[in-house]
Design a protein around this motif. Sequence first.
Motif, PDB file in Angstrom:
ATOM      1  N   ASP A  25       0.803  -1.233   0.000  1.00  0.00           N
ATOM      2  CA  ASP A  25       0.000   0.000   0.000  1.00  0.00           C
ATOM      3  C   ASP A  25       0.830   1.275   0.000  1.00  0.00           C
ATOM      4  OD1 ASP A  25      -2.334  -1.567   0.150  1.00  0.00           O
ATOM      5  OD2 ASP A  25      -2.158  -1.673   2.334  1.00  0.00           O
ATOM      6  N   TYR A  26       2.083   1.197  -0.397  1.00  0.00           N
ATOM      7  CA  TYR A  26       2.877   2.422  -0.468  1.00  0.00           C
ATOM      8  C   TYR A  26       2.491   3.214  -1.722  1.00  0.00           C
ATOM      9  CZ  TYR A  26       5.692   0.032  -4.017  1.00  0.00           C
ATOM     10  OH  TYR A  26       6.110  -0.616  -5.152  1.00  0.00           O
ATOM     11  N   ASN A  27       2.698   4.511  -1.695  1.00  0.00           N
ATOM     12  CA  ASN A  27       2.431   5.341  -2.876  1.00  0.00           C
ATOM     13  C   ASN A  27       3.529   6.378  -3.128  1.00  0.00           C
ATOM     14  OD1 ASN A  27       1.887   6.923  -0.675  1.00  0.00           O
ATOM     15  ND2 ASN A  27      -0.049   7.729  -1.457  1.00  0.00           N
ATOM     16  N   VAL A  28       4.667   6.192  -2.450  1.00  0.00           N
ATOM     17  CA  VAL A  28       5.822   7.078  -2.649  1.00  0.00           C
ATOM     18  C   VAL A  28       7.085   6.228  -2.710  1.00  0.00           C
ATOM     19  CG1 VAL A  28       7.180   9.003  -1.735  1.00  0.00           C
ATOM     20  CG2 VAL A  28       4.706   8.955  -1.384  1.00  0.00           C
ATOM     21  N   ILE A  29       7.968   6.580  -3.622  1.00  0.00           N
ATOM     22  CA  ILE A  29       9.298   5.972  -3.675  1.00  0.00           C
ATOM     23  C   ILE A  29      10.323   7.094  -3.593  1.00  0.00           C
ATOM     24  CG2 ILE A  29      10.979   4.774  -5.128  1.00  0.00           C
ATOM     25  CD1 ILE A  29       8.739   3.060  -6.203  1.00  0.00           C
ATOM     26  N   GLU A  41      14.250   7.840  -4.050  1.00  0.00           N
ATOM     27  CA  GLU A  41      15.502   7.323  -4.602  1.00  0.00           C
ATOM     28  C   GLU A  41      16.662   8.130  -4.039  1.00  0.00           C
ATOM     29  OE1 GLU A  41      15.129   7.490  -8.830  1.00  0.00           O
ATOM     30  OE2 GLU A  41      13.737   5.796  -8.921  1.00  0.00           O
ATOM     31  N   VAL A  42      17.654   7.436  -3.465  1.00  0.00           N
ATOM     32  CA  VAL A  42      18.775   8.102  -2.811  1.00  0.00           C
ATOM     33  C   VAL A  42      20.090   7.564  -3.348  1.00  0.00           C
ATOM     34  CG1 VAL A  42      17.413   8.472  -0.723  1.00  0.00           C
ATOM     35  CG2 VAL A  42      18.857   6.433  -0.902  1.00  0.00           C
ATOM     36  N   GLU A  43      21.180   8.179  -2.897  1.00  0.00           N
ATOM     37  CA  GLU A  43      22.531   7.714  -3.229  1.00  0.00           C
ATOM     38  C   GLU A  43      22.708   7.567  -4.733  1.00  0.00           C
ATOM     39  OE1 GLU A  43      25.297   4.200  -1.486  1.00  0.00           O
ATOM     40  OE2 GLU A  43      23.959   5.149  -0.065  1.00  0.00           O
ATOM     41  N   ASN A  44      22.474   8.682  -5.460  1.00  0.00           N
ATOM     42  CA  ASN A  44      22.585   8.704  -6.919  1.00  0.00           C
ATOM     43  C   ASN A  44      21.693   7.652  -7.574  1.00  0.00           C
ATOM     44  OD1 ASN A  44      24.517  10.815  -6.982  1.00  0.00           O
ATOM     45  ND2 ASN A  44      26.141   9.350  -6.476  1.00  0.00           N
ATOM     46  N   LYS A  45      20.515   7.477  -6.988  1.00  0.00           N
ATOM     47  CA  LYS A  45      19.488   6.554  -7.504  1.00  0.00           C
ATOM     48  C   LYS A  45      19.887   5.083  -7.392  1.00  0.00           C
ATOM     49  CE  LYS A  45      17.563   9.823 -10.866  1.00  0.00           C
ATOM     50  NZ  LYS A  45      17.149  10.029 -12.269  1.00  0.00           N
ATOM     51  N   GLU A  46      20.934   4.795  -6.604  1.00  0.00           N
ATOM     52  CA  GLU A  46      21.360   3.403  -6.461  1.00  0.00           C
ATOM     53  C   GLU A  46      20.517   2.651  -5.436  1.00  0.00           C
ATOM     54  OE1 GLU A  46      25.486   3.198  -5.627  1.00  0.00           O
ATOM     55  OE2 GLU A  46      26.106   4.171  -7.504  1.00  0.00           O
ATOM     56  N   SER A  47      19.810   3.363  -4.568  1.00  0.00           N
ATOM     57  CA  SER A  47      18.946   2.730  -3.567  1.00  0.00           C
ATOM     58  C   SER A  47      17.606   3.455  -3.559  1.00  0.00           C
ATOM     59  CB  SER A  47      19.572   2.787  -2.178  1.00  0.00           C
ATOM     60  OG  SER A  47      20.805   2.104  -2.141  1.00  0.00           O
ATOM     61  N   SER A  48      16.557   2.728  -3.176  1.00  0.00           N
ATOM     62  CA  SER A  48      15.227   3.345  -3.109  1.00  0.00           C
ATOM     63  C   SER A  48      14.469   2.815  -1.899  1.00  0.00           C
ATOM     64  CB  SER A  48      14.443   3.068  -4.396  1.00  0.00           C
ATOM     65  OG  SER A  48      14.236   1.683  -4.584  1.00  0.00           O
ATOM     66  N   PHE A  49      13.535   3.623  -1.422  1.00  0.00           N
ATOM     67  CA  PHE A  49      12.723   3.279  -0.256  1.00  0.00           C
ATOM     68  C   PHE A  49      11.252   3.541  -0.587  1.00  0.00           C
ATOM     69  CE2 PHE A  49      16.888   4.240   1.332  1.00  0.00           C
ATOM     70  CZ  PHE A  49      17.088   3.358   2.389  1.00  0.00           C
ATOM     71  N   ALA A  50      10.396   2.623  -0.180  1.00  0.00           N
ATOM     72  CA  ALA A  50       8.951   2.799  -0.346  1.00  0.00           C
ATOM     73  C   ALA A  50       8.368   3.406   0.923  1.00  0.00           C
ATOM     74  CB  ALA A  50       8.290   1.451  -0.634  1.00  0.00           C
ATOM     75  N   ALA A  51       7.427   4.326   0.750  1.00  0.00           N
ATOM     76  CA  ALA A  51       6.828   4.990   1.901  1.00  0.00           C
ATOM     77  C   ALA A  51       5.395   5.396   1.583  1.00  0.00           C
ATOM     78  CB  ALA A  51       7.660   6.215   2.285  1.00  0.00           C
ATOM     79  N   HIS A  52       4.759   6.032   2.549  1.00  0.00           N
ATOM     80  CA  HIS A  52       3.346   6.395   2.439  1.00  0.00           C
ATOM     81  C   HIS A  52       3.217   7.900   2.565  1.00  0.00           C
ATOM     82  CE1 HIS A  52       3.805   2.346   4.106  1.00  0.00           C
ATOM     83  NE2 HIS A  52       2.715   2.019   3.422  1.00  0.00           N
TER      84      HIS A  52
END
Length: 480
Positions: free
Chosen positions: A22-26, A28-39
């Motif tokens: 049910d996340y609706n936000v991503i 992207e960090v560290e020059n787009k090498e990592s990503s996190f899902a959030a609400h």
Amino acid sequence: MSLNFFDKLSQNFIELLNDGDDYNVIIEVENKESSFAAHSNVLKFRSSYFRRELENIQPNENNIKIIIKSNISAQIFNFILQYIYGGIVDLENFETRFIYNLMLAADEFELEELTNKLETLLTETKGSWLKTHFSFIYHFIFKRNDFKKLKNFCNDIIVKYPNLIFDSDDFTSLKESALISLIKRNDLQMEEVKIWDYVIKWGIAQTSILPTNLDDWTKENFLTLKTTLQQCLPHIRYFHLSGIEVLDKIKPYKRILDKQLWNDIDEHLIVPERPVKSTILPPRSVLVTELPTRSEKSFSAIISEEHAAEISTWIDRKTTAYALTNIPYKFELILRGTRDGFAPQTFWNICHGHACTVVLVKVKGTDGIVGGYNPLTWDKDTDGKWMETKDSFIFSLKNDDILSRVKTTRFAVLNRSKNDQIMGGPCFGDFWMYSDKSDFTLNDCGYCRSNGKFYEKPIRSSIYFPIINYEVFKIVRKTI
């Protein structure tokens, strides 16, 4: 009556973060090498930064909004999310540099509560690290509007030791707000005429159009400097300068001063008891306690009082560092290499029978310091025996303050055999001193294991290193 269940609430929100549904936000960090899902609802109600960002981003075809923060590391952002969702920030065993970077990230995401807590933690418990990285931190924090505690912490040091900033190579790159915050202080320990000289130097450096020779300056040149220094000039204590100082230093630049002010300065030199229209600031206060000079002897040739407070904090496993006025231990010097020699056997002869000792090693060619704490007794009469304890630790100072506690307690500290004492000095499992030439200053006689085998983590990136000096202190609890 109010019943609070915050622990369970925090746990549930962390579960929501880790669930992945049910996340609706991503993000992207560290020059787009990592990503996190959030609400989005959680983010925008916890951070005004995310509220603005989410309002300005259009969702993609999957109804997901993507935020890109290339300059943030994945490790730092994971901590940010843990705080946003669960109010949890576990900094156990993290280096001071990480805490500092986390504070900057918290400020960027406008997490005021977290920023303030981390700033307080740094100023109250990490004083030695802040002083080691003083110039870098000082110049950086004045580029931001926040960090009042850090700014005050730094300014409280500079007013006593102004050369730290005023004599630095990058003085003229100082932000105007930083310069003003210093020269407005009544307790700035610097002669007024020198403060004037530095202000002029800073003002001239802010523009490249001013002629090198003052005799070549035009009316427009003086007006340019006056405009540049308009916020600084009111903080100079003109009426406490001597006649010679006014004639030699102020008069050549009188055209950058308001006409009334210059007339009052001139008149005050002739008739000092006559009232003037300009504001007369009070003279700067001189500290009663004399400032330490380079010639004064310190208790240590390697560490400062701040380091002693930090090591004492580690010994007692405190989470808040001892203040300099409240250090519970005396550091009694047992051995100093430059005084007693660098032969390994010297260590065993002098330190034999002493318990609760700190070994400090100064790395040659750098500001690096490494060391270890042994709560047990050094014994030169064994045939080589490992000592077991859960209270020993190794550490590094200067480059960064790294604490590494023993994890394999039966290999905490080694009492070397008599044959090994000819070349081997103190040994803390993952850190030791050893010289096949029986002189710690020859070759690279310091060794720190690159991976934490017996202790929690490595304290240096390079394994072998040269030694310029070392000291051993007996730690004795002070009596009331």
